[in-house]
Design an enzyme around this catalytic site. Structure first.
Site, PDB file in Angstrom:
ATOM      1  N   SER A 167      46.682  24.189  36.204  1.00  0.00           N
ATOM      2  CA  SER A 167      47.041  25.099  37.302  1.00  0.00           C
ATOM      3  C   SER A 167      45.742  25.708  37.818  1.00  0.00           C
ATOM      4  O   SER A 167      45.417  26.855  37.582  1.00  0.00           O
ATOM      5  CB  SER A 167      47.999  26.185  36.818  1.00  0.00           C
ATOM      6  OG  SER A 167      47.381  27.034  35.896  1.00  0.00           O
ATOM      7  N   HIS A 191      52.693  23.609  33.027  1.00  0.00           N
ATOM      8  CA  HIS A 191      52.326  23.184  31.672  1.00  0.00           C
ATOM      9  C   HIS A 191      53.464  22.536  30.891  1.00  0.00           C
ATOM     10  O   HIS A 191      53.297  22.177  29.727  1.00  0.00           O
ATOM     11  CB  HIS A 191      51.795  24.377  30.860  1.00  0.00           C
ATOM     12  CG  HIS A 191      50.491  24.898  31.371  1.00  0.00           C
ATOM     13  ND1 HIS A 191      49.930  26.071  30.921  1.00  0.00           N
ATOM     14  CD2 HIS A 191      49.631  24.395  32.301  1.00  0.00           C
ATOM     15  CE1 HIS A 191      48.779  26.268  31.550  1.00  0.00           C
ATOM     16  NE2 HIS A 191      48.585  25.272  32.399  1.00  0.00           N
ATOM     17  N   GLU A 227      53.444  30.971  31.396  1.00  0.00           N
ATOM     18  CA  GLU A 227      53.078  31.297  30.010  1.00  0.00           C
ATOM     19  C   GLU A 227      53.796  32.546  29.527  1.00  0.00           C
ATOM     20  O   GLU A 227      53.724  33.585  30.178  1.00  0.00           O
ATOM     21  CB  GLU A 227      51.561  31.534  29.907  1.00  0.00           C
ATOM     22  CG  GLU A 227      50.756  30.322  30.319  1.00  0.00           C
ATOM     23  CD  GLU A 227      49.261  30.620  30.423  1.00  0.00           C
ATOM     24  OE1 GLU A 227      48.800  31.642  29.894  1.00  0.00           O
ATOM     25  OE2 GLU A 227      48.567  29.813  31.059  1.00  0.00           O
ATOM     26  N   GLU A 279      49.973  23.939  25.898  1.00  0.00           N
ATOM     27  CA  GLU A 279      49.176  24.915  25.156  1.00  0.00           C
ATOM     28  C   GLU A 279      49.751  25.211  23.776  1.00  0.00           C
ATOM     29  O   GLU A 279      49.467  26.250  23.179  1.00  0.00           O
ATOM     30  CB  GLU A 279      49.027  26.196  25.981  1.00  0.00           C
ATOM     31  CG  GLU A 279      48.239  25.926  27.270  1.00  0.00           C
ATOM     32  CD  GLU A 279      47.899  27.170  28.072  1.00  0.00           C
ATOM     33  OE1 GLU A 279      48.424  28.265  27.758  1.00  0.00           O
ATOM     34  OE2 GLU A 279      47.107  27.054  29.011  1.00  0.00           O
ATOM     35  N   ASP A 298      52.069  35.027  32.066  1.00  0.00           N
ATOM     36  CA  ASP A 298      51.311  34.550  33.229  1.00  0.00           C
ATOM     37  C   ASP A 298      52.329  33.877  34.140  1.00  0.00           C
ATOM     38  O   ASP A 298      52.811  32.778  33.839  1.00  0.00           O
ATOM     39  CB  ASP A 298      50.233  33.545  32.786  1.00  0.00           C
ATOM     40  CG  ASP A 298      49.440  32.992  33.976  1.00  0.00           C
ATOM     41  OD1 ASP A 298      49.687  33.435  35.121  1.00  0.00           O
ATOM     42  OD2 ASP A 298      48.574  32.116  33.750  1.00  0.00           O
ATOM     43  N   GLU A 346      50.054  38.398  34.375  1.00  0.00           N
ATOM     44  CA  GLU A 346      48.984  37.677  35.088  1.00  0.00           C
ATOM     45  C   GLU A 346      49.554  36.997  36.334  1.00  0.00           C
ATOM     46  O   GLU A 346      50.672  36.471  36.311  1.00  0.00           O
ATOM     47  CB  GLU A 346      48.392  36.626  34.131  1.00  0.00           C
ATOM     48  CG  GLU A 346      47.209  35.858  34.695  1.00  0.00           C
ATOM     49  CD  GLU A 346      46.687  34.819  33.695  1.00  0.00           C
ATOM     50  OE1 GLU A 346      46.744  35.064  32.476  1.00  0.00           O
ATOM     51  OE2 GLU A 346      46.254  33.738  34.150  1.00  0.00           O
ATOM     52  N   ASP A 373      43.872  35.793  38.042  1.00  0.00           N
ATOM     53  CA  ASP A 373      43.274  34.513  37.631  1.00  0.00           C
ATOM     54  C   ASP A 373      43.001  33.664  38.882  1.00  0.00           C
ATOM     55  O   ASP A 373      41.896  33.678  39.427  1.00  0.00           O
ATOM     56  CB  ASP A 373      44.228  33.809  36.655  1.00  0.00           C
ATOM     57  CG  ASP A 373      43.792  32.388  36.304  1.00  0.00           C
ATOM     58  OD1 ASP A 373      42.639  32.019  36.590  1.00  0.00           O
ATOM     59  OD2 ASP A 373      44.608  31.618  35.727  1.00  0.00           O
ATOM     60  N   LYS A 399      37.405  32.373  32.907  1.00  0.00           N
ATOM     61  CA  LYS A 399      37.357  30.983  32.441  1.00  0.00           C
ATOM     62  C   LYS A 399      35.990  30.430  32.828  1.00  0.00           C
ATOM     63  O   LYS A 399      35.668  30.324  34.024  1.00  0.00           O
ATOM     64  CB  LYS A 399      38.436  30.160  33.132  1.00  0.00           C
ATOM     65  CG  LYS A 399      39.874  30.529  32.753  1.00  0.00           C
ATOM     66  CD  LYS A 399      40.827  29.928  33.778  1.00  0.00           C
ATOM     67  CE  LYS A 399      42.274  29.940  33.320  1.00  0.00           C
ATOM     68  NZ  LYS A 399      43.185  29.656  34.463  1.00  0.00           N
ATOM     69  N   HIS A 425      41.069  30.180  27.398  1.00  0.00           N
ATOM     70  CA  HIS A 425      40.962  28.723  27.237  1.00  0.00           C
ATOM     71  C   HIS A 425      41.483  28.052  28.511  1.00  0.00           C
ATOM     72  O   HIS A 425      41.883  28.728  29.457  1.00  0.00           O
ATOM     73  CB  HIS A 425      41.797  28.283  26.026  1.00  0.00           C
ATOM     74  CG  HIS A 425      43.280  28.510  26.237  1.00  0.00           C
ATOM     75  ND1 HIS A 425      44.250  27.799  25.598  1.00  0.00           N
ATOM     76  CD2 HIS A 425      43.960  29.377  27.055  1.00  0.00           C
ATOM     77  CE1 HIS A 425      45.435  28.215  25.995  1.00  0.00           C
ATOM     78  NE2 HIS A 425      45.289  29.162  26.865  1.00  0.00           N
ATOM     79  N   LYS A 455      42.920  34.852  25.414  1.00  0.00           N
ATOM     80  CA  LYS A 455      44.134  34.023  25.308  1.00  0.00           C
ATOM     81  C   LYS A 455      43.684  32.591  25.054  1.00  0.00           C
ATOM     82  O   LYS A 455      42.837  32.051  25.771  1.00  0.00           O
ATOM     83  CB  LYS A 455      45.057  34.161  26.526  1.00  0.00           C
ATOM     84  CG  LYS A 455      44.609  33.564  27.827  1.00  0.00           C
ATOM     85  CD  LYS A 455      45.819  33.465  28.801  1.00  0.00           C
ATOM     86  CE  LYS A 455      45.449  32.715  30.061  1.00  0.00           C
ATOM     87  NZ  LYS A 455      46.572  32.504  30.971  1.00  0.00           N
TER      88      LYS A 455
END
Ligand SMILES: C=C(OP(=O)(O)O)C(=O)O
Ligand SMILES: [Mg+2]
Length: 428
Positions: free
Chosen positions: A43, A154, A163, A204, A241, A285, A312, A337, A365, A388
């Site tokens: 993403s 994901h 998430e 993840e 998230d 997030e 993000d 990131k 990550h 995270k």
């Protein structure tokens, strides 16, 4: 200068999704080696530095041989003889050599690999751990956020938010907090199976049951925390998230979310409803799309003193974008990131900028990871207080937490302060 960069080189290795990625080596004149592997997102924000892939960019499964070749030729020539302890200069030489705004010529994957491997080589030469080399003394272990239910980009299920994380909030050691997270993760598996869903895993390491809604996922987290013997909000809290760019309709400017079409205001009401239903939610997030700064800002103005709001996709770890975000009051926290911006020094600049302006920073990550534990050391070195790195399962995720266990052993349990929002002022 007693020691200098003798040679840099790279090779294609594979990440946790089975896609090619860059592994980079920096070799110093005395033979010391620094090595790093580059992660890869799914993403991805529109404004991320370019991950150079053969036959185009960002196409899953495509090789990285061009990025590797750039390391082995142009970058190798440019860095020969440089001081490995001058991280800023090494990074700047690569930025100048690339010459583009988004690192599209050499590839952010080529540049970041060498940037991280330079820091490792310097630490190895000094025979100190990476977190010590980058951070010095007065370091603390972070609060960790563990994605235990995967949705959105994901996972192949009906959940649109990406998430669903659990996080330890007690003032306790990292080890103790992590054990509670692992216990909750195991109980969650049973909660999911007892409800008649499959407990297969997403990218993840979190479970990816085919639930119909995000609310159902949060209910399951709440239930799992309680069934594991903890009080939601007291020992274990929840974060999510939304990664809302995924379900934003740029034409209608509505959010096509889990079978509904919500206006931005309705989206805000939905989040507020979740916060009422689950007061243990402490961090949200990307509640709005990277293309919808206006409503992102509006939400922060209304809810920013009650919950951590992390940006993000809209800012992509980019100092220029973070500056704009701070001016506009976009959020109160920045996700960090390394590969969104492409060098260690620019990432450090973004962190400094965020902190100076009262924003928290959560190191992250990527959904495509490797066994490299760089982010664990980096989080401690920058006293970022939040990391995270996925579920407490699957080795490419767990290795980061295992590295924190080692670091805690070295620093002692006093290094764990859990400076979590909104109680981040240590008064006792
Ligand atoms: C970690 C994330 O996912 P990805 O690596 O796919 O961007 C995220 O969106 O925060
Ligand atoms: Mg995100």
């Amino acid at each position: 200068m007693s020691v200098y960069i003798e040679k840099v080189k790279a090779r294609e290795v594979f990440d946790s999704r089975g896609n090619p990625t860059v592994e980079a080596d920096v070799i110093l004149s005395d033979g010391t080696l620094g090595r790093a592997e580059v992660p890869s997102g799914a993403s991805t924000g529109e404004l991320e530095a370019v991950e150079l892939r053969d036959g185009g960019t960002r196409l899953q499964g495509k090789g990285v041989s061009k990025a590797v070749e750039h390391v082995n030729s142009a970058i190798n020539t440019a860095l020969h003889g440089l001081d490995p302890f001058n991280q800023g200069h090494v990074d700047q030489v690569m930025i100048d050599l690339d010459g583009t705004k988004n690192k599209g010529k050499l590839g952010a994957n080529a540049i970041l690999g060498i940037s991280m491997a330079t820091a490792r080589a310097a630490a190895n030469y000094q025979k100190v751990p990476l977190y010590r080399y980058l951070g010095g003394t007065d370091l603390e272990l972070p609060q960790t956020f563990h994605n235990v239910i995967n949705g959105g980009e994901h996972a192949d299920n009906g959940i649109d938010m990406q998430e669903f994380m659990i996080t330890p909030v007690e003032r306790t050691s990292f080890r103790d907090g992590f054990e509670k997270i692992a216990n909750t993760y195991h109980v969650l598996k049973k909660v999911i199976e007892d409800a008649g869903y499959q407990s297969g895993l997403g990218d993840e390491g979190g479970f990816a049951p085919d639930l119909k809604s995000s609310e159902e996922a949060l209910k399951m987290l709440h239930e799992a925390i309680e069934k594991a013997g903890y009080t939601p909000g007291k020992e274990i809290a929840i974060a999510f998230d939304a990664a809302a760019s995924y379900f934003y309709n740029t034409e209608t400017k509505m959010y096509d979310f889990e079978g509904t079409h919500k206006t931005p205001d309705e989206m805000g009401e939905y989040y507020e409803g979740l916060l009422k239903e689950f007061p243990e939610i402490i961090s949200i997030e990307d509640p709005y799309s990277e293309d919808d700064w206006e409503n992102f800002e509006k939400f922060t103005a209304k809810m920013g003193d009650k919950v951590q709001i992390v940006a993000d996709d809209p800012v992509c770890t980019n100092p220029e974008l973070v500056r704009k975000a701070i001016k506009n009051g976009l959020a109160n926290s920045i996700l960090i990131k390394l590969n969104q911006i492409g060098t260690v020094s620019e990432t450090l600049e973004t962190i400094r900028l965020a902190r100076k302006n009262g924003y928290t920073t959560m190191i992250s990550h990527r959904s495509g990871e490797t066994g490299d534990t760089f982010v664990a050391d980096f989080t401690v070195a920058t006293n970022s207080a939040e990391l995270k790195a996925g579920a407490p399962a699957r080795s490419e995720r767990v290795e980061k937490y295992n590295q924190l266990l080692r670091i805690e052993e070295e620093l002692g349990e006093d290094s764990t302060r859990l400076a979590h929002f909104p109680n981040s002022v240590d008064l006792d």
